[in-house]
Design a protein around this motif. Structure first.
Motif, mmCIF file in Angstrom:
data_model
loop_
_atom_site.group_PDB
_atom_site.id
_atom_site.type_symbol
_atom_site.label_atom_id
_atom_site.label_comp_id
_atom_site.label_asym_id
_atom_site.label_seq_id
_atom_site.Cartn_x
_atom_site.Cartn_y
_atom_site.Cartn_z
ATOM 1 N N LYS A 1 -3.886 6.506 -7.774
ATOM 2 C CA LYS A 1 -5.003 6.410 -7.060
ATOM 3 C C LYS A 1 -5.941 5.398 -7.446
ATOM 4 O O LYS A 1 -6.633 4.793 -6.431
ATOM 5 C CB LYS A 1 -5.706 7.739 -7.745
ATOM 6 N N GLU A 2 -5.874 4.805 -8.439
ATOM 7 C CA GLU A 2 -6.655 3.298 -8.677
ATOM 8 C C GLU A 2 -6.087 2.424 -7.774
ATOM 9 O O GLU A 2 -7.163 1.747 -7.134
ATOM 10 C CB GLU A 2 -6.391 2.833 -10.044
ATOM 11 N N LEU A 3 -4.836 2.198 -7.325
ATOM 12 C CA LEU A 3 -4.444 1.273 -6.277
ATOM 13 C C LEU A 3 -4.534 1.866 -4.655
ATOM 14 O O LEU A 3 -4.322 1.130 -4.046
ATOM 15 C CB LEU A 3 -3.042 0.745 -6.614
ATOM 16 N N GLY A 4 -4.912 3.042 -4.565
ATOM 17 C CA GLY A 4 -4.865 3.647 -3.436
ATOM 18 C C GLY A 4 -3.618 3.467 -2.549
ATOM 19 O O GLY A 4 -3.576 3.514 -1.360
ATOM 20 N N GLY B 1 0.787 -1.199 0.108
ATOM 21 C CA GLY B 1 -0.069 -0.071 0.094
ATOM 22 C C GLY B 1 0.868 1.317 0.124
ATOM 23 O O GLY B 1 0.222 2.548 -0.044
ATOM 24 N N GLU B 2 2.195 0.988 0.208
ATOM 25 C CA GLU B 2 2.973 2.441 -0.111
ATOM 26 C C GLU B 2 3.877 2.604 -1.355
ATOM 27 O O GLU B 2 3.953 1.211 -1.708
ATOM 28 C CB GLU B 2 3.939 2.646 1.335
ATOM 29 N N ALA B 3 4.256 3.520 -1.851
ATOM 30 C CA ALA B 3 4.976 3.428 -3.127
ATOM 31 C C ALA B 3 6.032 4.716 -3.134
ATOM 32 O O ALA B 3 5.829 5.721 -2.447
ATOM 33 C CB ALA B 3 3.846 3.489 -4.152
ATOM 34 N N VAL B 4 6.804 4.459 -3.903
ATOM 35 C CA VAL B 4 7.774 5.407 -4.638
ATOM 36 C C VAL B 4 7.730 5.514 -5.891
ATOM 37 O O VAL B 4 7.455 4.573 -6.559
ATOM 38 C CB VAL B 4 9.348 5.274 -3.899
ATOM 39 N N GLU C 1 -1.025 16.358 -7.313
ATOM 40 C CA GLU C 1 -1.972 15.221 -6.941
ATOM 41 C C GLU C 1 -1.624 14.122 -5.853
ATOM 42 O O GLU C 1 -2.392 13.671 -5.007
ATOM 43 C CB GLU C 1 -2.332 14.276 -8.287
ATOM 44 N N CYS C 2 -0.488 13.963 -5.762
ATOM 45 C CA CYS C 2 0.365 13.036 -4.681
ATOM 46 C C CYS C 2 1.371 13.666 -4.048
ATOM 47 O O CYS C 2 2.675 13.184 -4.423
ATOM 48 C CB CYS C 2 0.391 11.765 -5.381
ATOM 49 N N PRO C 3 1.340 14.511 -3.079
ATOM 50 C CA PRO C 3 2.464 15.246 -2.199
ATOM 51 C C PRO C 3 3.250 14.167 -1.578
ATOM 52 O O PRO C 3 2.934 13.134 -1.189
ATOM 53 C CB PRO C 3 1.676 15.849 -1.325
#
Length: 208
Positions: A44-47, A25-28, A72-74
């Motif tokens: 966003k799709e993957l939350g 659930g976390e990403a870089v 969109e994704c800070p």
């Protein structure tokens, strides 16, 4: 330790590879080419919660979408400050002065060393040659390295842009990339994935 998932997005007219790495659930993101809408949609799709943006070098085709992604994704942006001089050079001279309004995003300077990213060890290598501040990001447990425009499948990065150096680039590849396990997957800034052993055996810049 959960497995690292890697997704590739080919962005912009320059067809720059942008990589979305995720774990639980976390990403870089590594490098953000222009026109990053598909990347943003996927996050966003993957939350996913974006925890960092890592940049291999400061060419416009690798940072041109950072500002839009941040809206969109800070997330914190990590890049070598060595390449910031390109903001003062014109496009004709190999810089990005005319597009600087797209590059006014905050960033933290990152130095070579070991970091914990998504629960994995990530080794930051200084790999100058394509640009003086070029970096590569190696994930030992996942067996992959992200190299920007340092090396490609049976090719190497160009060195004719400001402060590029062919000798430095080849030395970076030999001393940072070719010392990695042969099975290490190489994710480049453009083109298909390759591997350390494939380039040792087939890249014409190293095969006699």
């Amino acid at each position: 330790m959960s497995n690292l998932t890697v997704e590739t997005f080919v962005l912009g007219m320059e067809e720059t590879n942008c990589y979305l790495l995720s774990v639980d659930g976390e990403a870089v993101v590594i490098d953000v080419g222009t026109e990053p809408q598909r990347l943003i949609q996927r996050i966003k799709e993957l939350g996913l919660k974006l925890t960092g943006i890592y940049i291999t070098h400061f060419h416009i085709d690798h940072v041109g979408g950072v500002q839009e992604l941040l809206q969109e994704c800070p997330a914190p942006v990590f890049i070598s400050g060595v390449d910031e001089f390109m903001k003062d050079l014109s496009l004709e001279a190999g810089g990005c002065r005319e597009l600087v309004e797209f590059l006014e995003f905050p960033f933290e300077e990152i130095a070579p060393g070991r970091r914990k990213v998504l629960g994995h060890d990530m080794l930051v290598f200084d790999t100058p040659g394509h640009t003086p501040g070029s970096l590569s990001f190696f994930f030992p447990a996942a067996g992959c390295v992200f190299v920007g425009d340092l090396i490609f499948m049976i090719a190497v990065g160009r060195t004719d842009l400001p402060r590029g150096s062919s000798s430095e680039l080849l030395r970076s590849i030999r001393s940072r990339i070719f010392i990695l396990p042969d099975t290490t997957r190489i994710y480049s800034g453009h083109g298909p994935m390759t591997s350390v052993i494939h380039e040792k055996e087939n890249n014409p810049h190293f095969v006699l």
